[in-house]
Design an enzyme around this catalytic site. Structure first.
Site, PDB file in Angstrom:
ATOM      1  N   CYS A  36       0.835  -1.202   0.000  1.00 58.94           N
ATOM      2  CA  CYS A  36       0.000   0.000   0.000  1.00 58.94           C
ATOM      3  C   CYS A  36       0.875   1.259   0.000  1.00 58.94           C
ATOM      4  O   CYS A  36       1.558   1.526  -0.961  1.00 58.94           O
ATOM      5  CB  CYS A  36      -0.971  -0.053   1.173  1.00 58.94           C
ATOM      6  SG  CYS A  36      -2.348   1.089   0.995  1.00 58.94           S
ATOM      7  N   HIS A  49      -3.492  -5.774   0.973  1.00 59.86           N
ATOM      8  CA  HIS A  49      -2.870  -5.981   2.284  1.00 59.86           C
ATOM      9  C   HIS A  49      -2.846  -7.451   2.694  1.00 59.86           C
ATOM     10  O   HIS A  49      -3.762  -7.904   3.400  1.00 59.86           O
ATOM     11  CB  HIS A  49      -3.675  -5.216   3.350  1.00 59.86           C
ATOM     12  CG  HIS A  49      -3.486  -3.735   3.302  1.00 59.86           C
ATOM     13  ND1 HIS A  49      -2.459  -3.098   3.963  1.00 59.86           N
ATOM     14  CD2 HIS A  49      -4.173  -2.764   2.674  1.00 59.86           C
ATOM     15  CE1 HIS A  49      -2.536  -1.798   3.757  1.00 59.86           C
ATOM     16  NE2 HIS A  49      -3.568  -1.555   2.968  1.00 59.86           N
ATOM     17  N   GLU A 105      -1.143  -8.801   4.965  1.00 55.93           N
ATOM     18  CA  GLU A 105      -1.000  -8.923   6.430  1.00 55.93           C
ATOM     19  C   GLU A 105      -2.348  -8.882   7.136  1.00 55.93           C
ATOM     20  O   GLU A 105      -2.452  -9.243   8.301  1.00 55.93           O
ATOM     21  CB  GLU A 105      -0.052  -7.832   6.962  1.00 55.93           C
ATOM     22  CG  GLU A 105      -0.660  -6.450   7.169  1.00 55.93           C
ATOM     23  CD  GLU A 105      -0.785  -5.626   5.891  1.00 55.93           C
ATOM     24  OE1 GLU A 105      -0.668  -6.206   4.791  1.00 55.93           O
ATOM     25  OE2 GLU A 105      -1.030  -4.406   5.993  1.00 55.93           O
TER      26      GLU A 105
END
Lengths: 225, 79
Positions: free
Chosen positions: A85, A202, A204
């Site tokens: 990002c 994302h 994560e």
């Protein structure tokens, strides 16, 4: 495996990525942007957020910070670099990845779970995924509209440097499945040596079934491998 | 010495903000409005008497930080 997460004023996904890395057995260290030395790292992560409040351009100020010189040196010596990002935006501002991230074509901040397709699964970041596997990963950005010139776009295609493309649930890559207007639905790219990955989604955020899914785990498992 | 630096998106780069501003002005009845491109403006003051050297420095500032040359053009004017 040792990892470092670079933290800027305004980073806000730094702890999420640290949790994901530790869950995957990385020995992780957080590195403040004013530091001039990096701990020994096999992987450096530049996390998401709004470094320096997105002043000037997203990632522009962070891209010229003290620690970035060390990241550039590490990248050139082959260390794995992952920019997520805002981290992707910062990597383009440093020149480690070519192209840039423009404002989303609908002028809105988009926070939603989207489908992306694994285009190249023969890299250190994606070897645990199947080729053309469709993942559901969260995106949350205002400037995710990847843009690059024709020559570089051809290079990305010819050298298999496109990591992920936005698609529908069946893997069809079309304008309808393009959330932000990115050229060729590009959601993530590699550098020529494929040791640097920049991506808007994302991974994560997708490492635990309790809060989402586990589609992001194999990215970290691939690196660990 | 003072300079004005104007940064605009290159012609072939889509400018959605400029487009929205343009559409809104059209809604306000600005009938002869043809095109709007939105940009950024910097006013820069530097201690240098030699104008050529000063402009060189401003150019360096633009290339190193102020402008993303992939998508933006810039113009320097002395104030």
């Amino acid at each position: 495996m040792n990892s470092s997460v670079i933290v800027f004023p305004g980073s806000n996904c730094d702890r999420d990525i640290a949790i994901a890395l530790e869950k995957m057995q990385f020995k992780n260290k957080m590195v403040w942007h004013k530091e001039s030395k990096l701990p020994k790292s096999d992987l450096i992560v530049i996390p998401g957020g709004f470094s320096y409040g997105d002043y000037l351009r997203s990632g522009a100020i962070a891209g010229k910070s003290l620690i970035i010189n060390e990241v550039i040196k590490a990248a050139k010596s082959g260390c794995l670099i992952l920019g997520i990002c805002n981290g992707f935006q910062i990597l383009t501002e440093t020149g480690l990845l070519k192209g840039t991230l423009l404002r989303n074509r609908n002028l809105k901040f988009i926070n939603s779970d989207v489908n992306i397709k694994v285009i190249n699964n023969s890299t250190k970041f994606t070897s645990k995924y199947k080729s053309n596997q469709v993942l559901k990963i969260n995106i949350a950005h205002n400037e995710g509209n990847y843009f690059t010139d024709k020559d570089h776009l051809n290079k990305l295609k010819n050298e298999n440097l496109i990591a992920f493309q936005y698609c529908d649930i069946n893997g069809n890559i079309s304008d309808q499945s393009n959330p932000n207007g990115a050229i060729e639905n590009i959601a993530g790219i590699y550098n020529s040596k494929k040791n640097i990955l920049g991506m808007m989604p994302h991974p994560e955020r997708m490492v635990d079934n309790l809060i989402s899914n586990t589609d992001g785990i194999n990215l970290f498992a691939s690196i660990m491998n | 010495m003072k300079f004005a630096v104007t940064v605009t998106l290159k012609k072939d780069v889509l400018d959605p903000q400029g487009k929205v501003v343009q559409d809104t002005l059209a809604n306000l009845g600005m009938k002869s409005l043809k095109n709007i491109r939105q940009g950024k403006f910097f006013e820069i003051e530097i201690e240098e008497r030699n104008q050529l050297k000063a402009e060189e420095l401003i150019n360096e500032m633009c290339k190193k930080l102020l402008v993303n040359l992939i998508i933006e053009d810039y113009k320097i004017n002395k104030l």
